[in-house]
Design a protein around this motif. Structure first.
Motif, PDB file in Angstrom:
ATOM      1  N   LEU A 118     -23.177  -6.970  -3.362  1.00  0.00           N
ATOM      2  CA  LEU A 118     -22.737  -5.950  -3.806  1.00  0.00           C
ATOM      3  C   LEU A 118     -21.531  -5.303  -2.695  1.00  0.00           C
ATOM      4  O   LEU A 118     -20.710  -4.979  -3.451  1.00  0.00           O
ATOM      5  N   ASN A 157     -19.589  -8.005  -1.152  1.00  0.00           N
ATOM      6  CA  ASN A 157     -18.911  -8.334  -1.629  1.00  0.00           C
ATOM      7  C   ASN A 157     -18.751  -8.762  -3.134  1.00  0.00           C
ATOM      8  O   ASN A 157     -19.653  -8.951  -3.408  1.00  0.00           O
ATOM      9  N   PRO A 158     -17.964  -7.402  -4.027  1.00  0.00           N
ATOM     10  CA  PRO A 158     -18.410  -7.654  -4.809  1.00  0.00           C
ATOM     11  C   PRO A 158     -17.880  -8.292  -6.012  1.00  0.00           C
ATOM     12  O   PRO A 158     -18.434  -9.116  -6.735  1.00  0.00           O
ATOM     13  N   ARG A 159     -16.620  -9.153  -5.503  1.00  0.00           N
ATOM     14  CA  ARG A 159     -15.623  -9.917  -6.125  1.00  0.00           C
ATOM     15  C   ARG A 159     -17.010 -11.457  -6.133  1.00  0.00           C
ATOM     16  O   ARG A 159     -16.679 -12.285  -6.895  1.00  0.00           O
ATOM     17  N   THR A 168     -19.958 -12.206  -7.908  1.00  0.00           N
ATOM     18  CA  THR A 168     -19.958 -11.922  -9.043  1.00  0.00           C
ATOM     19  C   THR A 168     -19.209 -13.593  -9.235  1.00  0.00           C
ATOM     20  O   THR A 168     -19.950 -14.046  -9.953  1.00  0.00           O
ATOM     21  N   TRP A 183     -18.672  -0.765  -8.360  1.00  0.00           N
ATOM     22  CA  TRP A 183     -19.764  -2.037  -7.699  1.00  0.00           C
ATOM     23  C   TRP A 183     -19.884  -1.402  -6.983  1.00  0.00           C
ATOM     24  O   TRP A 183     -20.856  -1.850  -6.431  1.00  0.00           O
ATOM     25  N   LYS A 184     -19.292  -0.302  -5.907  1.00  0.00           N
ATOM     26  CA  LYS A 184     -20.371   0.402  -5.388  1.00  0.00           C
ATOM     27  C   LYS A 184     -21.490   1.420  -6.042  1.00  0.00           C
ATOM     28  O   LYS A 184     -22.457   1.290  -5.443  1.00  0.00           O
ATOM     29  N   ALA A 188     -24.310  -0.958  -6.442  1.00  0.00           N
ATOM     30  CA  ALA A 188     -25.234  -1.232  -5.648  1.00  0.00           C
ATOM     31  C   ALA A 188     -25.737  -0.324  -4.909  1.00  0.00           C
ATOM     32  O   ALA A 188     -26.661  -0.258  -4.561  1.00  0.00           O
TER      33      ALA A 188
END
Length: 181
Positions: free
Chosen positions: A28, A31-33, A36, A158-159, A162
Motif C-alpha cells: 500500500l 503503490n496503493p492504486r 487496489t 492509503w498511507k 499502510a
C-alpha cells in the motif's frame, strides 16, 4: 499434546497474519492504486473461476439434482460479480468512502478481538500482556480515526492505512514473541 498442537497452530496463524499485514502495508505504501487493482482483479478471477465451476457442475449433474442445486443462478452470479471486479475495479476506488467506513468497522472489530486477547493474557498471568493491550488500543484508535475520516485526499488515507497495517503487524509480532515466554 493436543493442546500444544492447537497452540502451535494458533501461533502459526498469528505469524501468518503478521506477515500478511506487513506485506499489505508495504504494498500500500509503494503503490496503493496498483494494490487496489491487483486485489480486485484477483477477487474477480476467483469469483469467475467459482462461477465457471458452479456452471460446469450444474450442467454435468443429473437434471433432477441440478434442479435442486441452484448451480445455474449461483454460477452466473459469481461469473458476473467476477467480471465486474475484473473490468470495473475502478468503481471500487470511486466508492472508496463507503469502503473506508467498512474498513473502519472491520478495524474496530479487530481491535475488540485484540482487546479480548490482551485481557485473556492478563488473566492467564502472562508477563507481557500490556503489549497486546497496546496493540489493541492502537487498532481501536486507527479504526476510530478511519471512521472519523479527517483526510483530505485518498493518497493520504492509503498511507495512513499502510502505516496502520505495519504498526499493527509489528505489535502483533512482538506480542506473539513475548507471549510464548
Amino acid at each position: 499434546m493436543k493442546q500444544h498442537l492447537h497452540s502451535m497452530d494458533r501461533n502459526l496463524m498469528s505469524l501468518l497474519v503478521c506477515i500478511g499485514e506487513l506485506v499489505i502495508g508495504v504494498l500500500l505504501l509503494l503503490n496503493p492504486r496498483g494494490f487496489t487493482f491487483a486485489v480486485f482483479v484477483a477477487l474477480g478471477v476467483l469469483l469467475a473461476a467459482l462461477g465457471i465451476a458452479r456452471l460446469v457442475g450444474y450442467w454435468r449433474a443429473e437434471a433432477a439434482v441440478a434442479a435442486r442445486s441452484g448451480g445455474l443462478v449461483t454460477g452466473l452470479v459469481f461469473l458476473l460479480a467476477g467480471g465486474f471486479c475484473i473490468f470495473r475495479w475502478q468503481w471500487f476506488v470511486m466508492t472508496f468512502p463507503i469502503l473506508t467506513v467498512v474498513y473502519g468497522v472491520v478495524t474496530l472489530l479487530n481491535g475488540l478481538n485484540k482487546l479480548q486477547c490482551a485481557v485473556d493474557l492478563w488473566r492467564l498471568g502472562q508477563r507481557y500482556w500490556y503489549l497486546a493491550l497496546t496493540g489493541a488500543a492502537l487498532t481501536l484508535l486507527f479504526g476510530a480515526v478511519i471512521l472519523a475520516n479527517p483526510f483530505a485526499t485518498m493518497a493520504l488515507l492509503w498511507k495512513f492505512v499502510a502505516i496502520a497495517f505495519l504498526v499493527e503487524a509489528v505489535l502483533d509480532l512482538v506480542t506473539l514473541l513475548f507471549s510464548r515466554r
